[in-house]
Design an enzyme around this catalytic site. Structure first.
Site, PDB file in Angstrom:
ATOM      1  N   CYS A  43      57.424  35.153  36.582  1.00 33.21           N
ATOM      2  CA  CYS A  43      56.904  35.760  35.370  1.00 33.21           C
ATOM      3  C   CYS A  43      55.948  34.843  34.651  1.00 33.21           C
ATOM      4  O   CYS A  43      55.947  33.639  34.848  1.00 33.21           O
ATOM      5  CB  CYS A  43      58.002  36.235  34.460  1.00 33.21           C
ATOM      6  SG  CYS A  43      59.157  34.946  34.157  1.00 33.21           S
ATOM      7  N   CYS A  46      56.977  31.517  33.131  1.00 29.74           N
ATOM      8  CA  CYS A  46      57.372  30.353  33.930  1.00 29.74           C
ATOM      9  C   CYS A  46      56.087  29.637  34.283  1.00 29.74           C
ATOM     10  O   CYS A  46      56.046  28.416  34.399  1.00 29.74           O
ATOM     11  CB  CYS A  46      58.115  30.696  35.198  1.00 29.74           C
ATOM     12  SG  CYS A  46      58.398  32.409  35.492  1.00 29.74           S
ATOM     13  N   ASP A 417      21.682  54.521  34.256  1.00 29.91           N
ATOM     14  CA  ASP A 417      20.293  54.166  34.431  1.00 29.91           C
ATOM     15  C   ASP A 417      19.755  55.088  35.522  1.00 29.91           C
ATOM     16  O   ASP A 417      20.513  55.571  36.356  1.00 29.91           O
ATOM     17  CB  ASP A 417      20.221  52.709  34.881  1.00 29.91           C
ATOM     18  CG  ASP A 417      18.801  52.277  35.123  1.00 29.91           C
ATOM     19  OD1 ASP A 417      17.970  52.480  34.228  1.00 29.91           O
ATOM     20  OD2 ASP A 417      18.528  51.750  36.211  1.00 29.91           O
TER      21      ASP A 417
END
Ligand code: ADP
Ligand code: MG
Length: 721
Positions: A43, A46, A417
């Protein structure tokens, strides 16, 4: 207890600032920079803790750990071994990045989890069938299954960051203290099993991107001075000739110098249909040469190849926090300490004030401690984002951060564009119309001389058309954005460009008006050429729409984009013709680059967010001013890759719909994860307060929820959306 406590070390008490990693390493000649791969990182926090620990080692100047990629970069004066050892002390495994794909060691953690599970079963059997006292089995199961947790707990206490390992150790020691050895052993087993499953699944998600890069060969066959040699890619220089045989992967970016082959570019573009490559074509590292032999002139160093750049950007993107995640972090910051306080209260208040039995309430407090871990919640967002970004990168879509992924699903307006985005961007000259007294070659060669210095698609068309004609030298060349070009030929100043250029320079265009209108009415782009004295004539060119433009825009509308507009510097009639063909809501025309920015900003204000799609090279300002800038065909241009928030590797507008869908789906998964993990916690807190929960159920719910949330996030990696 400090508010930094939480599960598996996924602490949440940190500020955003501390969590943002700064990836720049200064150049100190005495330092070495090493990159390690970390396994077992389950996680985000850690990661922060490990990073902090490594950074504070003597002899380390700087350490940055990217959680999304599980990659640790260290600037240091130590040996790599000593850093690997320090990482191991925190309970993770580090391996040097250049070590290649090493044989997979049987995971020691797996062995200890299985052993402790076996011991628990043996203990239960012994107690049931032989009526033995099984405490010995359970204690052994706790030691074998829990030594890693205890070790991490020891380091967490030492650094005063009390984490889940610490909480678990307390819970197990507490269970032992009140004689619940069986329960303690089950807690240890489930906790370590859950951790193991979680790091397996997370490592799997991470590997999805690394797998792409690992396809790239580490060595290349290079010919230097008539001699062929096999070199490590790091030793190959720009300009070297690399030989790639059929069936081999290309090791470095380059340009085909000799040969003919089809190349599968899926690794870079996500498109597995092979592409024909002939002399002069660009090829990318990591792509597969299928049937012919190629000689390739290397154009980029290994570390700068397109695939390396993509990987770097994907990893950076995965490390960033999306808004949803920041919200979760904020929530967890209050939630964990609140539950912790509650646990302390439950352990002490009934005992001290109401004279209740200590051990019963102490046990309940232990259960609450276990529940206090918001691990699944904290994991719910990053795991989804990492998975979605990784999956997109395999489809040839580079998303530069969770924030863009979240945003694009909510946007209602898309602006495109024209040239090179909706159209193919390769124009062809259709009419050459010199004025009286000027010949066709005179007109064309003068125009081509000027345009040979311009990069505009129109310029390229003119130059291509003039092939074979002798071009005169041009002095004092200037490009006039949105207008055309200017330059001197044999001392005379010439202009080439659109109507605006000539009216601004006070030319009288009345003689050309009729012709201009007619050509423009056919959807063509018309260029005028003139000296200071007179107009030489007109050159008209046409562009073709991309085959799938209409279908892609329709798909985009189906995903919920309400307004689709086009921005172009081209003339109004050409713009309107395209607007009609593509069923656009508005076709803005005759815009200068600054006008494009203004239109984008206005639309964003009116509709609360806009995505702008362009080629990323001459649209960079407009892309930058949109909420989300999407660059197309980015594989060939580092500038476009850098400028965009989302980059489509190939010119395929169809990928836009995919990104919007991926965004929606990711948001959905994140919501499911958050609701699920909060619900599980709420239910368990209630069950505990009602006295019907127990320690191992709480651990089961906690790690089980974390694993489920991870698996749910991984669904985003599926190919079919
Ligand atoms: P867009 O990319 O939307 O076409 P640009 O700003 O690149 O917009 O160009 C706008 C217009 O300016 C073009 O349609 C063309 O008429 C004119 N123009 C730009 N560059 C050149 C050039 N090198 N030669 C001639 N005309 C040019
Ligand atoms: Mg353009």
């Amino acid at each position: 207890m400090a508010e930094e406590c939480c599960c598996h070390g996924c602490c949440t008490g940190k500020t955003e600032e501390e969590n943002t990693t700064n990836n720049r390493f200064s150049k100190n000649p005495e330092d070495t920079i090493s990159v390690f791969h970390i396994t077992g990182l389950d996680c985000a926090d850690c990661a922060a803790k490990l990073e902090h620990k490594i950074a504070s080692l003597d002899g380390v100047t700087k350490a940055v750990l990217n959680f999304g990629a599980a990659k640790l970069t260290v600037q240091h004066q130590l040996t790599e071994q000593s850093i690997i050892k320090a990482v191991a002390e925190s309970g993770y495994q580090a391996s040097g990045e250049n070590a290649g794909s090493q044989p997979v060691k049987p995971d020691r953690r797996l062995v200890s989890v299985l052993l402790s599970g076996g011991l628990i079963l043996a203990g239960m059997a012994a107690a049931y069938f032989a009526g033995m006292n099984a405490v010995g089995f359970y204690v052994l199961a706790i030691i074998i299954g829990g030594w890693q947790t205890a070790k991490s707990a020891y380091y967490s206490v030492k650094s005063l960051t009390f984490d889940m390992n610490f909480l678990m150790s307390i819970a197990v020691i507490g269970a032992g203290a009140i004689g619940e050895w069986h329960e303690g052993a089950v807690v240890v087993f489930l906790f370590s099993l859950g951790n193991l499953l979680q790091s397996y699944t997370l490592d799997k998600t991470r590997r999805s991107i690394q797998a792409l890069v690992e396809l790239t060969p580490r060595q290349a066959l290079v010919r230097r001075e008539e001699e062929e040699m096999l070199l490590y890619v790091d030793d190959v220089c720009v300009g070297d000739i690399m030989i790639v045989k059929p069936g081999e992967r290309i090791a470095l970016d380059g340009i085909v110098a000799k040969g003919l082959s089809s190349v599968n570019q899926a690794a870079v573009t996500g498109e597995s249909l092979p592409v024909e490559k002939v002399e002069g074509d660009v090829v990318y590292a990591g792509t597969l040469n299928e049937n012919g032999s190629l000689e390739i002139s290397v154009t980029k160093l290994a570390a700068e190849s397109t695939i390396a750049l993509i990987r770097e950007m994907v990893e950076e993107a995965q490390a960033q926090k999306a808004p949803a995640q920041q919200l979760v972090d904020k929530f967890a910051r209050y939630y964990t300490p609140a539950v912790l306080l509650l646990a302390v209260g439950i352990a002490l208040i009934p005992w001290l004030l109401l004279g209740q039995p200590f051990s019963e309430w102490f046990y309940m407090a232990l259960v609450l401690l276990v529940i206090s871990c918001p691990c699944a919640l904290v994991l719910s967002t990053p795991v989804s984002i990492v998975s979605a970004i990784g999956s997109a990168s395999r489809q040839g879509v580079l998303i530069k951060g969770g924030a863009y992924l979240e945003q694009i699903g909510a946007v209602k307006v898309a602006a495109f564009d024209k040239t090179g985005t909706l159209t193919q961007g390769t124009m062809t000259v259709t009419n050459i119309l010199p004025k009286d007294g000027i010949t066709e070659p005179e007109l064309l060669s003068a125009a081509a001389a000027l345009e040979s210095l311009s990069e505009h698609p129109l310029a390229k068309a003119v130059v291509r058309q003039a092939e074979g004609l002798a071009l005169k030298t041009v002095d004092s060349f200037t490009a006039l954005p949105g207008r055309g070009v200017q330059g001197d030929i044999e001392g005379q100043t010439f202009l080439a460009g659109n109507r605006r250029l000539f009216t601004e320079a006070d030319y009288d265009l009345s003689e050309c008006e009729e012709l201009l209108a007619e050509l423009e009415g056919q959807g063509k782009t018309v260029m005028l050429l003139g000296s200071r004295l007179k107009i030489y004539g007109l050159i008209a060119a046409a562009d073709t729409l991309r085959e799938n433009s209409l279908a892609a825009l329709k798909e985009l509308r189906q995903t919920g984009i309400e307004k689709i507009v086009m921005l172009t510097g081209d003339n109004r009639k050409a713009a309107e013709a395209i607007g009609q063909k593509l069923e656009l809501d508005t076709a803005y025309s005759e815009l200068l680059p600054a006008d494009k920015v203004a239109v984008v900003k206005d639309l964003a204000k009116a509709h609360g967010g806009i995505v702008m799609v362009g080629d990323g090279i001459n649209d960079a300002p407009a892309l930058a001013s949109a909420d989300i800038g999407v660059a197309m065909g980015a594989a060939g241009s580092d500038a476009a890759l850098e400028a965009a928030d989302i980059a489509l590797m190939v010119n395929d507008l169809g990928k836009l719909g995919y990104v919007v869908k991926l965004s929606r789906k990711t948001l959905g998964v994140i919501k499911q994860n958050i609701v699920f993990s909060v619900l599980v916690k709420a239910v368990f807190i209630l069950l505990t307060l009602a006295g019907v929960s127990n320690l191992w159920l709480a651990v089961f719910a906690d790690t089980g929820a974390a694993v489920l949330v991870t698996l749910n996030g991984m669904r985003l990696a599926a190919r079919d959306l």
